[in-house]
Design a protein around this motif. Structure first.
Motif, mmCIF file in Angstrom:
data_model
loop_
_atom_site.group_PDB
_atom_site.id
_atom_site.type_symbol
_atom_site.label_atom_id
_atom_site.label_comp_id
_atom_site.label_asym_id
_atom_site.label_seq_id
_atom_site.Cartn_x
_atom_site.Cartn_y
_atom_site.Cartn_z
ATOM 1 N N THR A 90 14.625 3.208 11.673
ATOM 2 C CA THR A 90 13.192 3.342 11.338
ATOM 3 C C THR A 90 12.641 4.644 11.891
ATOM 4 O O THR A 90 11.896 5.389 11.216
ATOM 5 N N THR A 91 12.963 4.928 13.148
ATOM 6 C CA THR A 91 12.482 6.182 13.764
ATOM 7 C C THR A 91 13.017 7.391 13.017
ATOM 8 O O THR A 91 12.293 8.378 12.780
ATOM 9 N N LYS A 124 7.841 16.618 5.306
ATOM 10 C CA LYS A 124 6.452 17.020 5.006
ATOM 11 C C LYS A 124 6.145 18.381 5.587
ATOM 12 O O LYS A 124 5.522 19.256 4.945
ATOM 13 N N LEU A 146 13.914 7.556 9.854
ATOM 14 C CA LEU A 146 13.233 7.697 8.560
ATOM 15 C C LEU A 146 11.824 8.269 8.730
ATOM 16 O O LEU A 146 11.362 9.126 7.953
ATOM 17 N N HIS A 147 11.183 7.747 9.803
ATOM 18 C CA HIS A 147 9.823 8.252 10.059
ATOM 19 C C HIS A 147 9.838 9.741 10.408
ATOM 20 O O HIS A 147 9.056 10.552 9.860
ATOM 21 N N GLU A 148 10.750 10.072 11.324
ATOM 22 C CA GLU A 148 10.827 11.493 11.722
ATOM 23 C C GLU A 148 11.314 12.351 10.571
ATOM 24 O O GLU A 148 10.861 13.503 10.398
ATOM 25 N N HIS A 149 12.213 11.800 9.748
ATOM 26 C CA HIS A 149 12.697 12.567 8.598
ATOM 27 C C HIS A 149 11.570 12.834 7.604
ATOM 28 O O HIS A 149 11.457 13.916 7.015
ATOM 29 N N GLY A 150 10.708 11.817 7.447
ATOM 30 C CA GLY A 150 9.558 12.001 6.547
ATOM 31 C C GLY A 150 8.608 13.080 7.064
ATOM 32 O O GLY A 150 8.112 13.926 6.293
ATOM 33 N N ASP A 151 8.384 13.017 8.384
ATOM 34 C CA ASP A 151 7.499 14.033 8.976
ATOM 35 C C ASP A 151 8.091 15.423 8.827
ATOM 36 O O ASP A 151 7.384 16.408 8.494
#
Length: 243
Positions: A205-206, A216, A208-213
């Motif tokens: 989860t972390t 972006k 994916l979240h960091e990858h999204g950030d």
């Protein structure tokens, strides 16, 4: 037959032979001259001879030997009680009956043979007794040894049973401890796997979240770079036109 019985048999036979030997000197001539032999044979023997002569004189010509048994036995008793009587009778130098001499010789030989047989029998009996005594002693020792071995075996079996019990208890304890360890290990492994799965999920989860950030931010940087490139191109075009 034991030794004592053997000696009794020989003693009876010796007494019989001695009596025959003494009687062999009592010839008809000695009986007839009995009243003159007191000084040589002793008064007791003389009187016994006279009584025997009297008994003989009263018997018929066809008498039976058993009829002289009483007087003959009395005479023989007196002869046996008289010390030195055989030497005294020998001094008379009488001619003893060949028949009675053969009888004495027969009894002497029989006595020697019987003595040899009895001694051999006694020795064999003694040997047999020793043999059987040895066998009995061996049997007794074997029985005692058997009892000792049985007792020792029983003790060893009891000790072995105790040792087996101790080993079985130790084995049961080890098996229980191993089962407990396996159970604890299984529970620990399950907990570890659960914890690892949770960590993995959290890390995913972390990520994916960091990858999204990051994506972006990368897109924003890319846009800004394109804007700067556009601005630079416009500036360059304006500068070229002014020249």
């Amino acid at each position: 037959m034991n030794i004592l019985e053997s000696h009794r048999v020989l003693s009876v036979l010796d007494d019989t032979v001695d009596g025959l030997r003494l009687v062999s000197y009592i010839t008809p001539e000695v009986v007839a001259a009995a009243d003159q032999l007191g000084g040589v044979l002793g008064q007791d023997v003389r009187d016994a001879l006279l009584q025997h002569a009297a008994a003989l004189s009263e018997l018929p010509e066809d008498f039976k030997p058993c009829e002289l048994l009483r007087s003959s036995s009395a005479l023989l008793r007196v002869l046996k009680k008289s010390p030195g009587i055989e030497e005294a009778l020998q001094s008379l130098e009488v001619d003893r009956s060949p028949a009675i001499m053969q009888l004495i010789s027969y009894f002497d030989r029989h006595r020697a043979d019987l003595h040899k047989q009895l001694i051999t029998t006694v020795e064999e009996d003694a040997t047999n007794r020793d043999h059987y005594a040895a066998l009995a002693d061996r049997r007794e020792k074997a029985a005692a040894s058997k009892l000792q071995l049985e007792h020792k075996l029983k003790t060893q079996r009891m000790e072995q049973a105790k040792q087996i019990g101790v080993l079985q208890a130790a084995q049961d304890a080890a098996a229980a401890e191993l089962a407990e360890l396996r159970s604890s290990h299984g529970a620990g492994q399950a907990a570890t796997e659960t914890e690892a799965a949770a960590v993995k999920d959290a890390d995913g989860t972390t990520f994916l979240h960091e990858h999204g950030d990051l994506a972006k931010q990368l897109q924003e940087a890319h846009n800004e770079l394109n804007s700067l490139r556009s601005d630079n191109s416009a500036a360059a075009a304006a500068a070229a036109a002014a020249a």
